[in-house]
Design a protein around this motif. Structure first.
Motif, PDB file in Angstrom:
ATOM      1  N   UNK A 156     -14.579 -16.191   2.481  1.00 38.42           N
ATOM      2  CA  UNK A 156     -13.396 -16.046   1.766  1.00 38.42           C
ATOM      3  C   UNK A 156     -12.535 -14.979   1.890  1.00 38.42           C
ATOM      4  N   UNK A 157     -11.227 -15.121   1.869  1.00 37.65           N
ATOM      5  CA  UNK A 157     -10.490 -13.966   2.192  1.00 37.65           C
ATOM      6  C   UNK A 157     -10.317 -12.814   0.985  1.00 37.65           C
ATOM      7  N   UNK A 158     -11.223 -11.919   0.935  1.00 39.49           N
ATOM      8  CA  UNK A 158     -11.365 -10.802   0.069  1.00 39.49           C
ATOM      9  C   UNK A 158     -11.364  -9.276   0.779  1.00 39.49           C
ATOM     10  N   UNK A 159     -11.196  -8.640  -0.035  1.00 30.92           N
ATOM     11  CA  UNK A 159     -11.294  -7.115   0.526  1.00 30.92           C
ATOM     12  C   UNK A 159     -12.388  -6.794   0.817  1.00 30.92           C
ATOM     13  N   UNK A 160     -13.688  -7.323  -0.076  1.00 31.99           N
ATOM     14  CA  UNK A 160     -14.971  -6.740   0.378  1.00 31.99           C
ATOM     15  C   UNK A 160     -15.493  -7.347   1.751  1.00 31.99           C
ATOM     16  N   UNK A 161     -15.071  -8.715   1.986  1.00 33.06           N
ATOM     17  CA  UNK A 161     -15.367  -9.367   2.983  1.00 33.06           C
ATOM     18  C   UNK A 161     -14.575  -8.972   4.581  1.00 33.06           C
ATOM     19  N   UNK A 162     -13.145  -8.507   4.289  1.00 35.57           N
ATOM     20  CA  UNK A 162     -12.632  -7.941   5.132  1.00 35.57           C
ATOM     21  C   UNK A 162     -13.236  -6.442   5.864  1.00 35.57           C
ATOM     22  N   UNK A 163     -13.645  -5.764   4.794  1.00 38.81           N
ATOM     23  CA  UNK A 163     -14.166  -4.589   5.003  1.00 38.81           C
ATOM     24  C   UNK A 163     -15.643  -4.822   5.874  1.00 38.81           C
ATOM     25  N   UNK A 209       0.702  -1.327   0.061  1.00 38.27           N
ATOM     26  CA  UNK A 209      -0.075  -0.101  -0.115  1.00 38.27           C
ATOM     27  C   UNK A 209       0.855   1.336   0.018  1.00 38.27           C
ATOM     28  N   UNK A 210       1.843   1.277   0.733  1.00 41.10           N
ATOM     29  CA  UNK A 210       2.656   2.359   1.045  1.00 41.10           C
ATOM     30  C   UNK A 210       3.493   2.512  -0.348  1.00 41.10           C
ATOM     31  N   UNK A 211       3.840   1.524  -0.980  1.00 42.78           N
ATOM     32  CA  UNK A 211       4.474   1.712  -2.385  1.00 42.78           C
ATOM     33  C   UNK A 211       3.430   2.269  -3.387  1.00 42.78           C
ATOM     34  N   UNK A 212       2.360   1.952  -3.416  1.00 39.12           N
ATOM     35  CA  UNK A 212       1.190   2.501  -4.572  1.00 39.12           C
ATOM     36  C   UNK A 212       1.210   3.848  -4.001  1.00 39.12           C
ATOM     37  N   UNK A 238      -6.333   1.360  -2.248  1.00 40.24           N
ATOM     38  CA  UNK A 238      -6.271   0.302  -1.746  1.00 40.24           C
ATOM     39  C   UNK A 238      -6.872  -0.944  -2.193  1.00 40.24           C
ATOM     40  N   UNK A 239      -8.173  -1.019  -2.816  1.00 38.00           N
ATOM     41  CA  UNK A 239      -8.644  -2.134  -3.341  1.00 38.00           C
ATOM     42  C   UNK A 239      -7.759  -2.720  -4.274  1.00 38.00           C
ATOM     43  N   UNK A 240      -7.254  -1.946  -5.226  1.00 37.90           N
ATOM     44  CA  UNK A 240      -6.519  -2.657  -6.413  1.00 37.90           C
ATOM     45  C   UNK A 240      -5.126  -3.211  -6.002  1.00 37.90           C
ATOM     46  N   UNK A 241      -4.889  -2.935  -4.594  1.00 37.62           N
ATOM     47  CA  UNK A 241      -3.475  -3.617  -3.939  1.00 37.62           C
ATOM     48  C   UNK A 241      -4.004  -4.752  -2.985  1.00 37.62           C
ATOM     49  N   UNK A 242      -5.371  -4.906  -2.928  1.00 42.61           N
ATOM     50  CA  UNK A 242      -5.855  -6.238  -2.225  1.00 42.61           C
ATOM     51  C   UNK A 242      -5.790  -5.602  -0.709  1.00 42.61           C
ATOM     52  N   UNK A 243      -6.173  -4.518  -0.503  1.00 46.82           N
ATOM     53  CA  UNK A 243      -6.097  -3.735   0.920  1.00 46.82           C
ATOM     54  C   UNK A 243      -7.728  -3.538   1.080  1.00 46.82           C
ATOM     55  N   UNK A 244      -8.294  -3.050   2.276  1.00 50.47           N
ATOM     56  CA  UNK A 244      -9.517  -2.748   2.517  1.00 50.47           C
ATOM     57  C   UNK A 244      -9.386  -1.277   2.952  1.00 50.47           C
ATOM     58  N   UNK A 245     -10.211  -0.469   2.619  1.00 49.98           N
ATOM     59  CA  UNK A 245     -10.217   1.243   3.062  1.00 49.98           C
ATOM     60  C   UNK A 245     -10.724   1.299   4.621  1.00 49.98           C
ATOM     61  N   UNK A 283       2.790  13.331  22.599  1.00 47.38           N
ATOM     62  CA  UNK A 283       2.676  11.686  22.666  1.00 47.38           C
ATOM     63  C   UNK A 283       2.625  11.199  21.309  1.00 47.38           C
ATOM     64  N   UNK A 284       2.937   9.781  21.232  1.00 47.50           N
ATOM     65  CA  UNK A 284       2.792   9.022  20.062  1.00 47.50           C
ATOM     66  C   UNK A 284       1.359   8.486  19.999  1.00 47.50           C
ATOM     67  N   UNK A 285       0.831   8.668  18.757  1.00 42.06           N
ATOM     68  CA  UNK A 285      -0.623   8.067  18.587  1.00 42.06           C
ATOM     69  C   UNK A 285      -0.943   7.200  17.547  1.00 42.06           C
ATOM     70  N   UNK A 286      -1.847   6.605  17.524  1.00 40.32           N
ATOM     71  CA  UNK A 286      -2.182   5.613  16.469  1.00 40.32           C
ATOM     72  C   UNK A 286      -3.198   6.057  15.180  1.00 40.32           C
ATOM     73  N   UNK A 287      -2.903   6.251  14.244  1.00 41.22           N
ATOM     74  CA  UNK A 287      -3.982   6.599  13.175  1.00 41.22           C
ATOM     75  C   UNK A 287      -4.058   5.474  12.118  1.00 41.22           C
ATOM     76  N   UNK A 288      -5.489   4.759  12.358  1.00 39.27           N
ATOM     77  CA  UNK A 288      -5.488   3.498  11.366  1.00 39.27           C
ATOM     78  C   UNK A 288      -5.563   3.995  10.111  1.00 39.27           C
ATOM     79  N   UNK A 289      -4.920   3.262   8.886  1.00 38.27           N
ATOM     80  CA  UNK A 289      -4.851   4.001   7.681  1.00 38.27           C
ATOM     81  C   UNK A 289      -4.965   2.546   6.527  1.00 38.27           C
ATOM     82  N   UNK A 290      -4.693   1.850   7.020  1.00 43.02           N
ATOM     83  CA  UNK A 290      -4.978   0.510   6.067  1.00 43.02           C
ATOM     84  C   UNK A 290      -5.528  -0.699   6.480  1.00 43.02           C
TER      85      UNK A 290
END
Length: 377
Positions: free
Chosen positions: A278-285, A70-73, A353-360, A132-139
């Protein structure tokens, strides 16, 4: 003539910047986009979303290998617009990435696990002025269970069976438990070769959290980024695990779905629904949509639901965070950090993200991410 020379010089410098950044990130691209006065690319993919905002210099970052694709894209699109910024993301694993960030070696870190309280406390050394350090959900995305079993193209597994395989209690592919889940499959009398991460990994953390939540009696471990079960074989990073599955007969492992390429087959997971997921982006979303914000203040750490009830929801998911200081960021890198994070959290960035098999990230959560990025100082 002077105007023409200046234009040629700018194009030349832009090309050098792009080449240098893409060499660092191992992400090839052709910089064909033109730039306007604001520094934004005119290419359709990024013109409306990338805002350079006078960002310049080099950004050093490291961490999660699960988010590397995802970072590369993102870097490819960002660098086509912002020629004065070079981004070097090193996929060292979540544990090493957080350590480097807390040591002041990087501008941000990628981690598949949210920061622990002691890590937040340590961050005061790098986040100055009371920050302080914080977490930002991105992928977001599914953790695929990849397998290499000759003659088997489709495989269903349940949490108990997965736990027993990775805990060394099931050692053969024709074991009765696997046969029961796959009555029509021609399972061979082949030894199972289970691979796990050798490095500290947020993917491991999320994989074992899933087993703890769904098969605790078969997975008697506390979980965490470091692998705790005995036996099995190990490899470095998600790419290393995927490579082992690809080349080893009888292999099974876990890695982010984007690494399940070149013919690697992935198992369907049995849930409470009528059919395996099944392991798909849509199902993970579908599964990630039921996550809740567990962090406080500007921290947006999520609590994932490993036992979703929605039909088709894939339960074995992860969310990767970008870790930054809420305030006290280094002045020389802050503009570039905010510019890049603003882009990847934008609608355009998330749509890639979807094109790289990640979920937004779900829109409700992502709107909070954008608000937090704008307030970084």
């Amino acid at each position: 003539m002077l105007q023409r020379k200046n234009r040629l010089r700018a194009l030349s410098l832009g090309a050098v910047a792009v080449s240098g950044a893409l060499a660092l990130t191992a992400c090839g691209s052709d910089d064909t986009g033109k730039t306007n006065n604001s520094g934004s690319s005119a290419s359709p993919a990024s013109s409306s979303a990338v805002k350079c905002d006078n960002a310049k210099g080099q950004l050093q970052a490291s961490g999660s290998s699960a988010q590397k694709n995802a970072i590369d894209a993102w870097v490819k699109q960002y660098m086509q617009a912002c020629h004065d910024v070079q981004i070097n993301y090193n996929p060292t694993g979540s544990g090493a990435g957080v350590t480097a960030f807390l040591g002041g070696q990087t501008a941000f870190a990628g981690s598949d696990s949210a920061l622990k309280p002691d890590q937040v406390a340590q961050s005061s050394k790098v986040c100055t002025g009371g920050g302080k350090a914080i977490d930002l959900p991105m992928v977001g995305g599914p953790i695929a269970v990849g397998f290499n079993v000759p003659g088997v193209d489709s495989l269903t597994l349940d949490p108990s069976t997965i736990a027993k395989i990775f805990n060394g209690k099931i050692n053969m592919w024709n074991d009765a438990a696997i046969k029961k889940l796959n009555p029509s499959a021609k399972l061979p009398a082949l030894k199972i070769q289970a691979f796990h991460r050798s490095d500290e990994s947020g993917t491991t953390d999320n994989f074992t959290k899933y087993l703890i939540a769904t098969a605790k009696s078969d997975w008697p471990y506390s979980g965490g980024k470091a692998w705790q079960a005995k036996g099995g074989q190990s490899a470095q990073g998600s790419a290393g695990l995927a490579q082992q599955v690809k080349q080893t007969s009888g292999a099974i492992s876990y890695f982010e779905l984007s690494y399940a390429a070149d013919g690697i087959k992935t198992a369907d997971l049995k849930t409470g629904a009528s059919t395996p997921a099944k392991a798909t982006v849509e199902n993970a979303t579908k599964a990630i949509a039921s996550a809740k914000v567990a962090g406080t203040g500007k921290d947006l750490a999520l609590k994932l639901n490993y036992q979703p009830t929605e039909d088709g929801a894939y339960p074995l998911t992860l969310v990767t965070y970008e870790i930054v200081c809420d305030k006290g960021n280094k002045a020389d890198t802050l503009p570039a950090v905010k510019s890049f994070l603003n882009y990847i959290a934008s609608e355009d960035g998330q749509n890639q993200l979807a094109d790289a098999k990640y979920a937004p990230i779900p829109a409700e959560i992502n709107s909070k991410v954008r608000e937090t990025i704008s307030s970084l100082s």
